[in-house]
Design a protein around this motif. Structure first.
Motif, PDB file in Angstrom:
ATOM      1  N   ASN A  90       0.823  -1.208   0.000  1.00 41.16           N
ATOM      2  CA  ASN A  90       0.000   0.000   0.000  1.00 41.16           C
ATOM      3  C   ASN A  90       0.861   1.263   0.000  1.00 41.16           C
ATOM      4  OD1 ASN A  90      -2.399  -1.433  -0.018  1.00 41.16           O
ATOM      5  ND2 ASN A  90      -2.599  -1.415   2.215  1.00 41.16           N
ATOM      6  N   ILE A  91       1.934   1.254   0.756  1.00 41.69           N
ATOM      7  CA  ILE A  91       2.822   2.415   0.787  1.00 41.69           C
ATOM      8  C   ILE A  91       3.496   2.611  -0.567  1.00 41.69           C
ATOM      9  CG2 ILE A  91       4.978   3.287   1.788  1.00 41.69           C
ATOM     10  CD1 ILE A  91       4.063   2.011   4.445  1.00 41.69           C
ATOM     11  N   ARG A  92       3.937   1.519  -1.181  1.00 42.85           N
ATOM     12  CA  ARG A  92       4.562   1.633  -2.506  1.00 42.85           C
ATOM     13  C   ARG A  92       3.564   2.142  -3.549  1.00 42.85           C
ATOM     14  NH1 ARG A  92       7.716  -3.391  -4.362  1.00 42.85           N
ATOM     15  NH2 ARG A  92       8.539  -1.871  -5.828  1.00 42.85           N
ATOM     16  N   GLN A  93       2.329   1.678  -3.454  1.00 45.85           N
ATOM     17  CA  GLN A  93       1.307   2.142  -4.387  1.00 45.85           C
ATOM     18  C   GLN A  93       1.021   3.626  -4.170  1.00 45.85           C
ATOM     19  OE1 GLN A  93      -2.395   0.098  -4.052  1.00 45.85           O
ATOM     20  NE2 GLN A  93      -3.261   1.027  -5.893  1.00 45.85           N
ATOM     21  N   TYR A  94       0.957   4.060  -2.938  1.00 43.58           N
ATOM     22  CA  TYR A  94       0.724   5.461  -2.634  1.00 43.58           C
ATOM     23  C   TYR A  94       1.867   6.324  -3.158  1.00 43.58           C
ATOM     24  CZ  TYR A  94       0.183   9.763   0.009  1.00 43.58           C
ATOM     25  OH  TYR A  94       0.057  11.076   0.364  1.00 43.58           O
ATOM     26  N   ILE A  95       3.098   5.859  -2.957  1.00 44.16           N
ATOM     27  CA  ILE A  95       4.257   6.617  -3.433  1.00 44.16           C
ATOM     28  C   ILE A  95       4.273   6.689  -4.952  1.00 44.16           C
ATOM     29  CG2 ILE A  95       6.778   6.580  -3.596  1.00 44.16           C
ATOM     30  CD1 ILE A  95       6.808   5.539  -0.716  1.00 44.16           C
ATOM     31  N   ASP A  99       4.065  10.135  -7.052  1.00 45.45           N
ATOM     32  CA  ASP A  99       5.069  10.526  -8.038  1.00 45.45           C
ATOM     33  C   ASP A  99       4.423  10.778  -9.389  1.00 45.45           C
ATOM     34  OD1 ASP A  99       7.087  10.336  -6.202  1.00 45.45           O
ATOM     35  OD2 ASP A  99       7.719   8.319  -6.818  1.00 45.45           O
ATOM     36  N   PHE A 100       3.442   9.968  -9.740  1.00 42.37           N
ATOM     37  CA  PHE A 100       2.765  10.140 -11.019  1.00 42.37           C
ATOM     38  C   PHE A 100       2.018  11.473 -11.047  1.00 42.37           C
ATOM     39  CE2 PHE A 100      -1.107   9.580 -13.591  1.00 42.37           C
ATOM     40  CZ  PHE A 100      -0.503   9.418 -14.817  1.00 42.37           C
ATOM     41  N   LEU A 101       1.353  11.814  -9.961  1.00 43.62           N
ATOM     42  CA  LEU A 101       0.631  13.083  -9.906  1.00 43.62           C
ATOM     43  C   LEU A 101       1.595  14.259  -9.940  1.00 43.62           C
ATOM     44  CD1 LEU A 101      -2.140  12.267  -7.265  1.00 43.62           C
ATOM     45  CD2 LEU A 101      -2.394  12.465  -9.742  1.00 43.62           C
TER      46      LEU A 101
END
Length: 110
Positions: A90-95, A99-101
């Protein structure tokens, strides 16, 4: 008395006994020191063997490998590992979304 106390007592006894015999028998300080070290090590090894044999004979009826307890602990650790793995995902997905945004907003600002 605990077995470790017997070991400690015998080391001290061996040291002082070796020191007393060394002083009584020899005149050279090197030989006195050698005799003290040999006596201390000898008493330590003898009492260590005796204490380990005592513990082995006293605790012989206990199971050395409790499979049920080990299985419970392994299941608990496996469950905890799965929880941590989901948190990391979940943390990797959030990061990665963050970054994409940020890169998208920087690209539109140019």
């Amino acid at each position: 008395m605990k077995p470790t106390n017997y070991v400690n007592l015998s080391v001290v006894f061996g040291f002082f006994l070796g020191l007393a015999f060394g002083i009584a028998k020899f005149d050279d300080p090197e030989i006195i020191l050698f005799w003290t070290i040999v006596s201390t090590a000898g008493f330590y090894l003898i009492i260590l063997f005796s204490a380990s044999a005592y513990i082995w004979f006293i605790d012989f009826d206990k199971t050395l490998f409790n499979k049920n307890n080990l299985e419970k602990k392994l299941d608990y650790f496996d469950h905890e590992f799965d929880i941590r793995e989901k948190e990391v995902a979940n943390i990797r997905q959030y990061i990665s979304n963050s970054d994409f945004l940020d890169s998208k907003s920087l690209a539109s600002a140019d």
